[in-house]
Design a protein around this motif. Structure first.
Motif, mmCIF file in Angstrom:
data_model
loop_
_atom_site.group_PDB
_atom_site.id
_atom_site.type_symbol
_atom_site.label_atom_id
_atom_site.label_comp_id
_atom_site.label_asym_id
_atom_site.label_seq_id
_atom_site.Cartn_x
_atom_site.Cartn_y
_atom_site.Cartn_z
ATOM 1 N N TYR A 171 10.987 -5.913 3.474
ATOM 2 C CA TYR A 171 11.958 -4.799 3.396
ATOM 3 C C TYR A 171 12.289 -4.495 1.932
ATOM 4 C CZ TYR A 171 16.615 -2.603 3.816
ATOM 5 O OH TYR A 171 17.709 -1.773 3.703
ATOM 6 N N SER A 172 12.584 -5.543 1.161
ATOM 7 C CA SER A 172 12.953 -5.370 -0.252
ATOM 8 C C SER A 172 11.781 -4.830 -1.062
ATOM 9 C CB SER A 172 13.406 -6.722 -0.823
ATOM 10 O OG SER A 172 14.525 -7.209 -0.112
ATOM 11 N N VAL A 173 10.566 -5.293 -0.768
ATOM 12 C CA VAL A 173 9.387 -4.833 -1.512
ATOM 13 C C VAL A 173 9.144 -3.356 -1.252
ATOM 14 C CG1 VAL A 173 6.873 -5.026 -1.606
ATOM 15 C CG2 VAL A 173 8.266 -7.095 -1.665
ATOM 16 N N VAL A 219 4.609 7.058 1.945
ATOM 17 C CA VAL A 219 4.639 5.987 2.956
ATOM 18 C C VAL A 219 4.195 4.699 2.272
ATOM 19 C CG1 VAL A 219 3.653 5.142 5.118
ATOM 20 C CG2 VAL A 219 4.128 7.589 4.833
ATOM 21 N N VAL A 220 5.022 3.672 2.363
ATOM 22 C CA VAL A 220 4.741 2.389 1.713
ATOM 23 C C VAL A 220 4.728 1.316 2.792
ATOM 24 C CG1 VAL A 220 5.622 0.666 0.070
ATOM 25 C CG2 VAL A 220 5.923 3.091 -0.400
ATOM 26 N N GLN A 227 0.871 -1.179 0.000
ATOM 27 C CA GLN A 227 0.000 0.000 0.000
ATOM 28 C C GLN A 227 0.901 1.220 0.000
ATOM 29 O OE1 GLN A 227 -1.840 -1.004 3.611
ATOM 30 N NE2 GLN A 227 -3.471 -2.219 2.702
ATOM 31 N N GLY A 228 0.447 2.229 -0.698
ATOM 32 C CA GLY A 228 1.259 3.449 -0.722
ATOM 33 C C GLY A 228 0.367 4.642 -0.433
ATOM 34 N N GLU A 229 0.882 5.609 0.270
ATOM 35 C CA GLU A 229 0.084 6.808 0.471
ATOM 36 C C GLU A 229 0.988 8.028 0.476
ATOM 37 O OE1 GLU A 229 -1.068 4.888 4.535
ATOM 38 O OE2 GLU A 229 -1.394 7.046 4.696
ATOM 39 N N PHE A 276 7.018 -0.985 7.176
ATOM 40 C CA PHE A 276 6.638 0.352 6.708
ATOM 41 C C PHE A 276 7.881 1.119 6.275
ATOM 42 C CE2 PHE A 276 2.276 0.166 8.259
ATOM 43 C CZ PHE A 276 2.360 -0.848 9.214
ATOM 44 N N LEU A 277 7.759 1.864 5.197
ATOM 45 C CA LEU A 277 8.858 2.708 4.725
ATOM 46 C C LEU A 277 8.318 4.112 4.523
ATOM 47 C CD1 LEU A 277 11.456 2.070 1.943
ATOM 48 C CD2 LEU A 277 10.021 4.111 1.851
#
Ligand code: ATP
Ligand code: MEV
Ligand code: MG
Length: 361
Positions: A159-161, A16-17, A7-9, A47-48
């Motif tokens: 983490y990689s995704v 934020v992914v 999910q991305g926002e 979360f990234l």
């Protein structure tokens, strides 16, 4: 299990992914050698957060593993010659690229552990993706996870995704996921395919010889069968209650996968039939899950429990068991429950199949 996917926002220019971890029901290790595995997304996520910077630096914060690093982009520029811009199809990281990145990681400023393979995976994805446009973005990234690292729940894949999705968006290889007024979104199927392929690259840096099942679940979520790169979503899957137990025994997926390969080379006539049997367990389990979608009678659970036991014994035979995992199996067996390791084994997590109704404890 809650189905998950990337999910991305967008929150005022900050992306934020998030991506889910995973549980492998059956097929771990055999899937590295072309057999089928069944895997489901976990309701634990990584979360990234990526924000733009205007000072020509790049910050990387990885609090789960105590890494906090920064570089001036001019320090990274010389590395670009090892990352061809005209990369049309994805090739595995080369030993030369990884050697240069490991050497470079030793020159980072910052108090954190600078040699962790996660730093190298970040640098590899950042430079490979930025090389396509030739522009090194000045950004700061923070990656934080609900998943225990190194426990068999796909933390390296999540983490990689997340890294792949964020960096591909930043370099306009895929779009920003959010439309006007949207608060949460996912990428298109085509874009998820690109993200998954790049995430697999990150797994290759971390794992050495991954099958791709972990990043596939982290990208697509839900429940799926994975075999030799082919992803088959499982549409009719009953709700299974699965107890996760973390033995907290640290281990390295890369080392465990390499150990199975060595054993397979040493005893092919012994090991290959075991891997074929694990493949059959995955397929048998899939059939039972499909049948349960219409009929959740207890009889199906007995078959699922037998498959769990047989698979766990096979995983011991191929050398990825551990006394701590045996203790989980014995303790749950005393309660009439059935458990197996999940992920690479050698410690980490075990899964225990729970039947409907109150647990026997
Ligand atoms: N949140 C995170 N932040 C930084 N690095 C991470 C994070 N999660 C995982 N990693 C990287 O992945 C490595 C663990 O990967 P490994 O494949 O050994 O375990 P796993 O992915 O949790 O288990 P499995 O592959 O069996 O599902 C860590 O040592 C670290 O390099
Ligand atoms: C052990 C393994 O089969 C699963 C790790 O979660 C490795 C892989 O498939 O990449
Ligand atoms: Mg992993």
């Amino acid at each position: 299990m809650e189905a998950g996917d990337i999910q991305g926002e967008m929150l005022n220019k900050t992306l934020v992914v998030s991506a889910p971890g995973k549980v492998i029901l059956h097929g771990e290790h055999a899937v590295v050698h072309g057999k089928a595995a069944l895997a489901v997304a976990l309701n634990l996520r990584t979360f990234l957060r990526m924000s733009p910077r205007d000072d020509g630096k790049i910050f990387l914060q990885l609090p789960n593993i105590g890494v906090k690093l920064w570089w001036d982009l001019v320090q990274l520029q010389p590395l670009l010659d090892a990352f061809p811009a005209d990369r049309t199809e994805l090739k595995p990281p080369t030993p030369e690229q990884l050697a240069r990145l490991k050497e470079f990681a030793g020159t980072a400023d910052g108090p954190g552990e600078i040699h962790d393979v996660a730093t190298v995976a970040f640098l590899y994805l950042y430079l490979s993706i930025a090389a396509k446009s030739g522009v090194l973005p000045s950004v700061e990234l923070l990656v934080w996870s609900e998943l225990p690292t190194g426990a068999g729940l796909g933390s390296s894949a999540a983490y990689s995704v997340c890294l792949a999705a964020a960096l591909l968006s930043e370099c306009s290889v895929v779009g920003y996921p959010l439309g006007e007024g949207q608060s949460l979104a996912r990428w298109t199927e085509e874009e998820l395919d690109v993200i998954n392929k790049w995430a697999f690259q990150g797994e290759q840096v971390i794992h050495g010889n991954p099958s791709g099942v972990d990043n596939a679940v982290g990208t697509w979520g839900g429940a799926l069968r994975y075999q030799s790169g082919k992803i088959t979503p499982l549409k009719r899957v009953p709700t299974l209650r699965i107890l996760l137990t973390n033995t907290k025994v640290p281990r390295s997926t890369k080392a465990l996968v390499a150990g199975v390969r060595e054993k397979l080379l040493k005893f092919p006539a012994i090991m290959e039939p075991v891997l074929i049997s694990i493949d059959a367990i995955s397929r048998e389990c899939e059939g039972v899950l499909e049948a349960m979608a219409d009929d959740s009678s207890q009889g199906h659970y007995s078959v699922l429990e037998e498959l769990v036991d047989i698979n766990q014994h096979h995983l011991d035979v191929i050398g990825v068991g551990h006394p701590a995992l045996d203790r989980v199996c014995q303790a749950t067996a005393a309660l009439g429950l059935h458990s197996k390791l999940t992920g690479a084994g050698g410690g980490g997590c075990a899964i225990t199949l729970l039947r409907p109704g109150p647990p026997p404890i």
